[in-house]
Design a protein around this motif. Sequence first.
Motif, mmCIF file in Angstrom:
data_model
loop_
_atom_site.group_PDB
_atom_site.id
_atom_site.type_symbol
_atom_site.label_atom_id
_atom_site.label_comp_id
_atom_site.label_asym_id
_atom_site.label_seq_id
_atom_site.Cartn_x
_atom_site.Cartn_y
_atom_site.Cartn_z
ATOM 1 N N ALA A 30 3.908 37.825 -26.774
ATOM 2 C CA ALA A 30 4.716 38.018 -25.567
ATOM 3 C C ALA A 30 3.920 37.834 -24.286
ATOM 4 O O ALA A 30 4.497 37.741 -23.202
ATOM 5 C CB ALA A 30 5.346 39.413 -25.587
ATOM 6 N N SER A 31 2.588 37.792 -24.385
ATOM 7 C CA SER A 31 1.776 37.746 -23.171
ATOM 8 C C SER A 31 1.804 36.391 -22.481
ATOM 9 O O SER A 31 1.620 36.308 -21.264
ATOM 10 C CB SER A 31 0.320 38.100 -23.512
ATOM 11 N N GLY A 32 2.007 35.331 -23.268
ATOM 12 C CA GLY A 32 1.925 33.994 -22.694
ATOM 13 C C GLY A 32 0.498 33.543 -22.463
ATOM 14 O O GLY A 32 0.258 32.464 -21.910
ATOM 15 N N ALA A 33 -0.482 34.345 -22.868
ATOM 16 C CA ALA A 33 -1.881 33.980 -22.712
ATOM 17 C C ALA A 33 -2.286 32.965 -23.769
ATOM 18 O O ALA A 33 -1.686 32.873 -24.840
ATOM 19 C CB ALA A 33 -2.760 35.221 -22.819
ATOM 20 N N GLU A 34 -3.323 32.191 -23.460
ATOM 21 C CA GLU A 34 -3.941 31.348 -24.476
ATOM 22 C C GLU A 34 -4.897 32.233 -25.273
ATOM 23 O O GLU A 34 -5.778 32.870 -24.694
ATOM 24 C CB GLU A 34 -4.728 30.203 -23.842
ATOM 25 N N ILE A 35 -4.722 32.290 -26.573
ATOM 26 C CA ILE A 35 -5.565 33.146 -27.407
ATOM 27 C C ILE A 35 -6.354 32.268 -28.360
ATOM 28 O O ILE A 35 -5.786 31.500 -29.132
ATOM 29 C CB ILE A 35 -4.713 34.182 -28.161
ATOM 30 N N ARG A 36 -7.664 32.383 -28.261
ATOM 31 C CA ARG A 36 -8.550 31.591 -29.104
ATOM 32 C C ARG A 36 -9.219 32.504 -30.122
ATOM 33 O O ARG A 36 -10.006 33.377 -29.757
ATOM 34 C CB ARG A 36 -9.622 30.893 -28.268
ATOM 35 N N TYR A 37 -8.880 32.298 -31.379
ATOM 36 C CA TYR A 37 -9.504 33.051 -32.458
ATOM 37 C C TYR A 37 -10.739 32.301 -32.952
ATOM 38 O O TYR A 37 -10.889 31.101 -32.749
ATOM 39 C CB TYR A 37 -8.510 33.288 -33.585
ATOM 40 N N GLY A 38 -11.634 33.037 -33.604
ATOM 41 C CA GLY A 38 -12.871 32.431 -34.063
ATOM 42 C C GLY A 38 -13.783 32.040 -32.916
ATOM 43 O O GLY A 38 -14.605 31.130 -33.055
ATOM 44 N N ALA A 39 -13.660 32.727 -31.784
ATOM 45 C CA ALA A 39 -14.417 32.386 -30.574
ATOM 46 C C ALA A 39 -15.355 33.547 -30.233
ATOM 47 O O ALA A 39 -14.988 34.462 -29.490
ATOM 48 C CB ALA A 39 -13.464 32.096 -29.414
ATOM 49 N N ARG A 40 -16.537 33.514 -30.770
ATOM 50 C CA ARG A 40 -17.530 34.556 -30.528
ATOM 51 C C ARG A 40 -18.338 34.218 -29.276
ATOM 52 O O ARG A 40 -18.875 33.117 -29.142
ATOM 53 C CB ARG A 40 -18.469 34.686 -31.731
ATOM 54 N N VAL A 41 -18.431 35.163 -28.363
ATOM 55 C CA VAL A 41 -19.169 34.951 -27.121
ATOM 56 C C VAL A 41 -20.670 34.983 -27.401
ATOM 57 O O VAL A 41 -21.182 35.914 -28.021
ATOM 58 C CB VAL A 41 -18.800 36.027 -26.077
ATOM 59 N N GLU A 42 -21.372 33.942 -26.902
ATOM 60 C CA GLU A 42 -22.810 33.827 -27.120
ATOM 61 C C GLU A 42 -23.592 34.031 -25.820
ATOM 62 O O GLU A 42 -24.674 34.637 -25.819
ATOM 63 C CB GLU A 42 -23.119 32.441 -27.685
ATOM 64 N N ARG A 43 -23.052 33.542 -24.718
ATOM 65 C CA ARG A 43 -23.762 33.610 -23.439
ATOM 66 C C ARG A 43 -22.745 33.721 -22.303
ATOM 67 O O ARG A 43 -21.656 33.136 -22.381
ATOM 68 C CB ARG A 43 -24.641 32.377 -23.259
ATOM 69 N N ILE A 44 -23.128 34.457 -21.270
ATOM 70 C CA ILE A 44 -22.292 34.587 -20.076
ATOM 71 C C ILE A 44 -23.153 34.291 -18.860
ATOM 72 O O ILE A 44 -24.257 34.833 -18.712
ATOM 73 C CB ILE A 44 -21.696 36.008 -19.956
ATOM 74 N N ASP A 45 -22.650 33.405 -18.001
ATOM 75 C CA ASP A 45 -23.336 33.095 -16.750
ATOM 76 C C ASP A 45 -22.390 33.465 -15.611
ATOM 77 O O ASP A 45 -21.317 32.873 -15.478
ATOM 78 C CB ASP A 45 -23.690 31.607 -16.695
#
Length: 406
Positions: A167-182
Amino acid sequence: MVHVRSAVAYDCDVLVVGGGIVGLSTAYAITRAAPGTRVTVLEKEAGPARHQTGRNSGVIHSGIYYRPGSLKARYAVKGATEMVKFCAEYGIAHAVTGKLIVATERDELPRLHGLVQRGRENGIPVRELGPAQISEYEPEVEGLAAIHVGTTGVCDFVGVARQLAAASGAEIRYGARVERIDRRPELGVAVRTTAGDVIRARVLVNCAGLHCDEVARLAGDDPEMRIVPFRGEYYELARPELVRGLVYPVPDPAFPFLGVHLTRGIDGGVHIGPNAVPALAREGYGWGVVRPRELGATLAWPGSWHIARQHWRYGAGELRRSVSKAAFTRAVRRLLPAVREDDLVPAAAGVRAQAVLRDGTLVDDFLIKEGARTVHVLNAPSPAATASLPIGREVARRALAVLGDG
């Protein structure tokens, strides 16, 4: 190295890390409060709600336990009502069953009376019961006194999470592990996943649960706490007819855990637990799951040793019940004398993401902090699933404020 250039092509406005019920509720709240806001959710698992959301007793908490005026009290009371309405609206399995909180020892009676007062302060209807009245609700349960809380229930929180995602209308990406944030405060945030994908956003919202402190540090923010994982171990009752609804002991106020309780779920089965023991990994659902880096980080945090020194006696009892089914059975018999050791069938465990401060303080309330272009949910264990709709709105409000400032 992830670079955010001056001429930024943003992939989304708000990037939510974590596809549990709080992250998905946040995405849902953002798109309702500000239609047109582009939201992306990154979840490292193959589907939603694989950890705290999907590995608990499924109880819609009333809010009776929590300090009046705290976020937990306000959001649990409001969230319980909203959760029932949400489930009814979308056809998600749920039931408002009420529950008993039972005193089995005399020294528990003052604490039980304190819960009555707290419930009234939080606006929760509570009925006080004597021993004979306990059997009207639960014929097999024995105690010196009890209270009945009518607004407690059970539901399918995984189903709720799936519906929020849809219901959110968001794009949801599964299997997406965060490795780095800038993060560049003047520009935004870029996140790289282990698959090599880079997602650029104006604002990052951290709802990573068991890994929220790690994500905060990746973003360059000091969370000033660490997640210390506690495994909650459950059994299923082979004779579910012994329990009609929900039965809880009087909790120890020194701990955020509610003690071993009896929960008839929406599937008709009865779960008993959780026993709470230190986990040897953030997703350590059994003694055999050990991740040296995560265990080392827990042991290196001074707060972990403060907890051990202060609460070793309590912890020893939990460990004894973890390794001895007979000891666990004895604990259950305080509430349910008819239970036998062979009535208890091992069930899936959960892990509580408990925020601990440097001095060993167990963070009692929900904890949400903001940084430059970031909002971090740093403590959201139970009753976060119950309170997820109001928590989501609060996190969404903060994220949209940061978005507006940018």
